[in-house]
Design a protein around this motif. Sequence first.
Motif, PDB file in Angstrom:
ATOM      1  N   MET A   7       1.324  -3.763  -6.761  1.00 43.40           N
ATOM      2  CA  MET A   7      -0.067  -3.449  -7.069  1.00 43.40           C
ATOM      3  C   MET A   7      -1.039  -3.966  -6.006  1.00 43.40           C
ATOM      4  SD  MET A   7       0.241  -1.624  -9.746  1.00 43.40           S
ATOM      5  CE  MET A   7      -1.158  -1.591 -10.855  1.00 43.40           C
ATOM      6  N   ASN A   8      -0.588  -4.866  -5.158  1.00 42.79           N
ATOM      7  CA  ASN A   8      -1.432  -5.358  -4.061  1.00 42.79           C
ATOM      8  C   ASN A   8      -1.101  -4.703  -2.723  1.00 42.79           C
ATOM      9  OD1 ASN A   8      -3.260  -7.241  -5.288  1.00 42.79           O
ATOM     10  ND2 ASN A   8      -1.477  -8.536  -5.685  1.00 42.79           N
ATOM     11  N   HIS A   9      -0.107  -3.834  -2.698  1.00 39.83           N
ATOM     12  CA  HIS A   9       0.256  -3.166  -1.448  1.00 39.83           C
ATOM     13  C   HIS A   9      -0.894  -2.250  -1.030  1.00 39.83           C
ATOM     14  CE1 HIS A   9       2.290  -0.743   1.511  1.00 39.83           C
ATOM     15  NE2 HIS A   9       3.323  -1.579   1.455  1.00 39.83           N
ATOM     16  N   PRO A  10      -1.376  -2.345   0.200  1.00 42.23           N
ATOM     17  CA  PRO A  10      -2.558  -1.557   0.608  1.00 42.23           C
ATOM     18  C   PRO A  10      -2.384  -0.049   0.484  1.00 42.23           C
ATOM     19  CG  PRO A  10      -1.703  -2.881   2.446  1.00 42.23           C
ATOM     20  CD  PRO A  10      -0.896  -3.231   1.248  1.00 42.23           C
ATOM     21  N   LEU A  11      -1.196   0.477   0.713  1.00 39.70           N
ATOM     22  CA  LEU A  11      -1.001   1.927   0.586  1.00 39.70           C
ATOM     23  C   LEU A  11      -1.010   2.370  -0.877  1.00 39.70           C
ATOM     24  CD1 LEU A  11       1.707   2.541   3.338  1.00 39.70           C
ATOM     25  CD2 LEU A  11      -0.754   3.031   3.433  1.00 39.70           C
ATOM     26  N   VAL A  12      -0.592   1.503  -1.769  1.00 35.42           N
ATOM     27  CA  VAL A  12      -0.643   1.795  -3.204  1.00 35.42           C
ATOM     28  C   VAL A  12      -2.087   1.705  -3.693  1.00 35.42           C
ATOM     29  CG1 VAL A  12       0.094   0.984  -5.491  1.00 35.42           C
ATOM     30  CG2 VAL A  12       1.740   1.061  -3.594  1.00 35.42           C
ATOM     31  N   ARG A  13      -2.767   0.654  -3.302  1.00 33.50           N
ATOM     32  CA  ARG A  13      -4.155   0.446  -3.738  1.00 33.50           C
ATOM     33  C   ARG A  13      -5.070   1.580  -3.283  1.00 33.50           C
ATOM     34  NH1 ARG A  13      -5.273  -4.526  -5.861  1.00 33.50           N
ATOM     35  NH2 ARG A  13      -7.474  -4.281  -5.418  1.00 33.50           N
ATOM     36  N   ARG A  14      -4.771   2.160  -2.135  1.00 31.08           N
ATOM     37  CA  ARG A  14      -5.603   3.241  -1.612  1.00 31.08           C
ATOM     38  C   ARG A  14      -5.638   4.433  -2.569  1.00 31.08           C
ATOM     39  NH1 ARG A  14      -3.700   5.284   4.029  1.00 31.08           N
ATOM     40  NH2 ARG A  14      -2.239   6.419   2.740  1.00 31.08           N
ATOM     41  N   GLN A  15      -4.579   4.614  -3.349  1.00 33.69           N
ATOM     42  CA  GLN A  15      -4.490   5.742  -4.277  1.00 33.69           C
ATOM     43  C   GLN A  15      -4.941   5.381  -5.694  1.00 33.69           C
ATOM     44  OE1 GLN A  15      -3.883   8.662  -3.055  1.00 33.69           O
ATOM     45  NE2 GLN A  15      -3.433   7.818  -1.051  1.00 33.69           N
ATOM     46  N   MET A  16      -5.366   4.139  -5.909  1.00 29.38           N
ATOM     47  CA  MET A  16      -5.710   3.673  -7.253  1.00 29.38           C
ATOM     48  C   MET A  16      -7.108   3.064  -7.270  1.00 29.38           C
ATOM     49  SD  MET A  16      -2.022   2.126  -8.381  1.00 29.38           S
ATOM     50  CE  MET A  16      -2.445   2.037 -10.119  1.00 29.38           C
ATOM     51  N   PRO A  17      -8.137   3.890  -7.386  1.00 32.09           N
ATOM     52  CA  PRO A  17      -9.509   3.389  -7.305  1.00 32.09           C
ATOM     53  C   PRO A  17      -9.907   2.435  -8.434  1.00 32.09           C
ATOM     54  CG  PRO A  17      -9.489   5.689  -7.953  1.00 32.09           C
ATOM     55  CD  PRO A  17      -8.087   5.342  -7.586  1.00 32.09           C
ATOM     56  N   LEU A  18      -9.159   2.415  -9.517  1.00 29.88           N
ATOM     57  CA  LEU A  18      -9.499   1.499 -10.609  1.00 29.88           C
ATOM     58  C   LEU A  18      -9.041   0.073 -10.318  1.00 29.88           C
ATOM     59  CD1 LEU A  18      -8.703   3.753 -13.697  1.00 29.88           C
ATOM     60  CD2 LEU A  18     -10.914   3.354 -12.595  1.00 29.88           C
ATOM     61  N   LEU A  19      -8.206  -0.110  -9.311  1.00 31.36           N
ATOM     62  CA  LEU A  19      -7.799  -1.460  -8.902  1.00 31.36           C
ATOM     63  C   LEU A  19      -8.866  -2.025  -7.980  1.00 31.36           C
ATOM     64  CD1 LEU A  19      -3.991  -1.341  -8.026  1.00 31.36           C
ATOM     65  CD2 LEU A  19      -5.096  -2.615  -9.860  1.00 31.36           C
ATOM     66  N   LYS A  20      -9.690  -2.896  -8.494  1.00 28.15           N
ATOM     67  CA  LYS A  20     -10.801  -3.424  -7.701  1.00 28.15           C
ATOM     68  C   LYS A  20     -10.455  -4.744  -7.032  1.00 28.15           C
ATOM     69  CE  LYS A  20     -14.544  -1.307 -10.312  1.00 28.15           C
ATOM     70  NZ  LYS A  20     -14.475  -0.081  -9.599  1.00 28.15           N
ATOM     71  N   ASP A  21     -10.081  -5.709  -7.834  1.00 33.81           N
ATOM     72  CA  ASP A  21      -9.846  -7.058  -7.324  1.00 33.81           C
ATOM     73  C   ASP A  21      -8.375  -7.255  -6.984  1.00 33.81           C
ATOM     74  OD1 ASP A  21     -12.558  -7.711  -7.799  1.00 33.81           O
ATOM     75  OD2 ASP A  21     -12.102  -8.077  -9.910  1.00 33.81           O
ATOM     76  N   HIS A  22      -8.107  -8.403  -6.356  1.00 33.74           N
ATOM     77  CA  HIS A  22      -6.723  -8.779  -6.084  1.00 33.74           C
ATOM     78  C   HIS A  22      -5.971  -8.793  -7.408  1.00 33.74           C
ATOM     79  CE1 HIS A  22      -3.421 -10.661  -3.977  1.00 33.74           C
ATOM     80  NE2 HIS A  22      -3.362 -11.577  -4.935  1.00 33.74           N
ATOM     81  N   PHE A  23      -4.798  -8.232  -7.434  1.00 31.30           N
ATOM     82  CA  PHE A  23      -3.976  -8.154  -8.640  1.00 31.30           C
ATOM     83  C   PHE A  23      -3.186  -9.455  -8.753  1.00 31.30           C
ATOM     84  CE2 PHE A  23      -0.602  -6.506 -11.390  1.00 31.30           C
ATOM     85  CZ  PHE A  23      -1.306  -5.690 -12.251  1.00 31.30           C
ATOM     86  N   ASP A  24      -3.780 -10.427  -9.459  1.00 30.20           N
ATOM     87  CA  ASP A  24      -3.173 -11.752  -9.562  1.00 30.20           C
ATOM     88  C   ASP A  24      -2.314 -11.858 -10.823  1.00 30.20           C
ATOM     89  OD1 ASP A  24      -5.007 -12.018 -11.643  1.00 30.20           O
ATOM     90  OD2 ASP A  24      -6.309 -13.399 -10.543  1.00 30.20           O
ATOM     91  N   GLU A  25      -1.851 -13.052 -11.102  1.00 25.07           N
ATOM     92  CA  GLU A  25      -0.960 -13.259 -12.247  1.00 25.07           C
ATOM     93  C   GLU A  25      -1.639 -12.913 -13.572  1.00 25.07           C
ATOM     94  OE1 GLU A  25       1.969 -16.696 -14.049  1.00 25.07           O
ATOM     95  OE2 GLU A  25       1.391 -16.777 -11.932  1.00 25.07           O
ATOM     96  N   ASN A  26      -2.908 -13.264 -13.724  1.00 26.28           N
ATOM     97  CA  ASN A  26      -3.625 -12.926 -14.959  1.00 26.28           C
ATOM     98  C   ASN A  26      -3.755 -11.410 -15.110  1.00 26.28           C
ATOM     99  OD1 ASN A  26      -3.980 -15.572 -15.780  1.00 26.28           O
ATOM    100  ND2 ASN A  26      -5.953 -15.768 -14.746  1.00 26.28           N
ATOM    101  N   ALA A  27      -4.097 -10.729 -14.022  1.00 23.55           N
ATOM    102  CA  ALA A  27      -4.202  -9.269 -14.065  1.00 23.55           C
ATOM    103  C   ALA A  27      -2.851  -8.652 -14.406  1.00 23.55           C
ATOM    104  CB  ALA A  27      -4.715  -8.737 -12.735  1.00 23.55           C
TER     105      ALA A  27
END
Length: 156
Positions: free
Chosen positions: A20-40
Motif C-alpha cells: 500500500m506504500n509502493h509508489p506505483l500502487v499509490r499512483r492508482q489509488m487516490p483515496l490513499l492520502k497519508d503514509h499507510f502505517d500500522e494503524n492504517a
Amino acid sequence: MNIEFRKLSEISKPAIMALMNHPLVRRQMPLLKDHFDENACETFVASKMKLWNDHGYGPWAFVVNNEFAGWGGLQPEDGEADLALVFHPSYWGLGKKLYQKIIGRAFTEMGLESVTVLFPPSRTRVKGLLRLGFTEESEVYIGQHRFIRYRLKSPV
C-alpha cells in the motif's frame, strides 16, 4: 505457479504496508492520502473483514507461491458488487487470470446480475476493461474524488 485466495487477516502487516506504500500502487489509488502505517493497516484489514461478516463477500489476499501478491475481489459499494484488484507491480501480469476466477464466482456461485469497477480519471488505459465487456456508465464521487463507473452485466 500456485495461486491461493486467503483472508487478508492471514497476511502480515509489513507485507500489506509495503504494498500500500509502493509508489506505483499509490499512483492508482487516490483515496490513499497519508503514509499507510500500522494503524492504517489494522483499520484497513478490519474494514475488509467486516465486509465478509456483514455481506458474505469481500476482498481476498492473493498469495502466489507463498508470497503476498496483492488483494482484491468483490466489495459492496453503494449496493453494487464492485471489483477491485490491487497487485504489487511484480505481479501485474496476473490480473486477467484472477479476474476470470472472481467474475466466474460472481456470476455463477453468487448469482450477481452485474459487477462494477471504479477507475479514477487518471486511469486512461481502459481498452482492456472494455474488451472484457465492461461499459462506461457514470461518474461517481467518493469524498472529493471523482471516479468513472464501468459495469459488466452477467452473461446468463
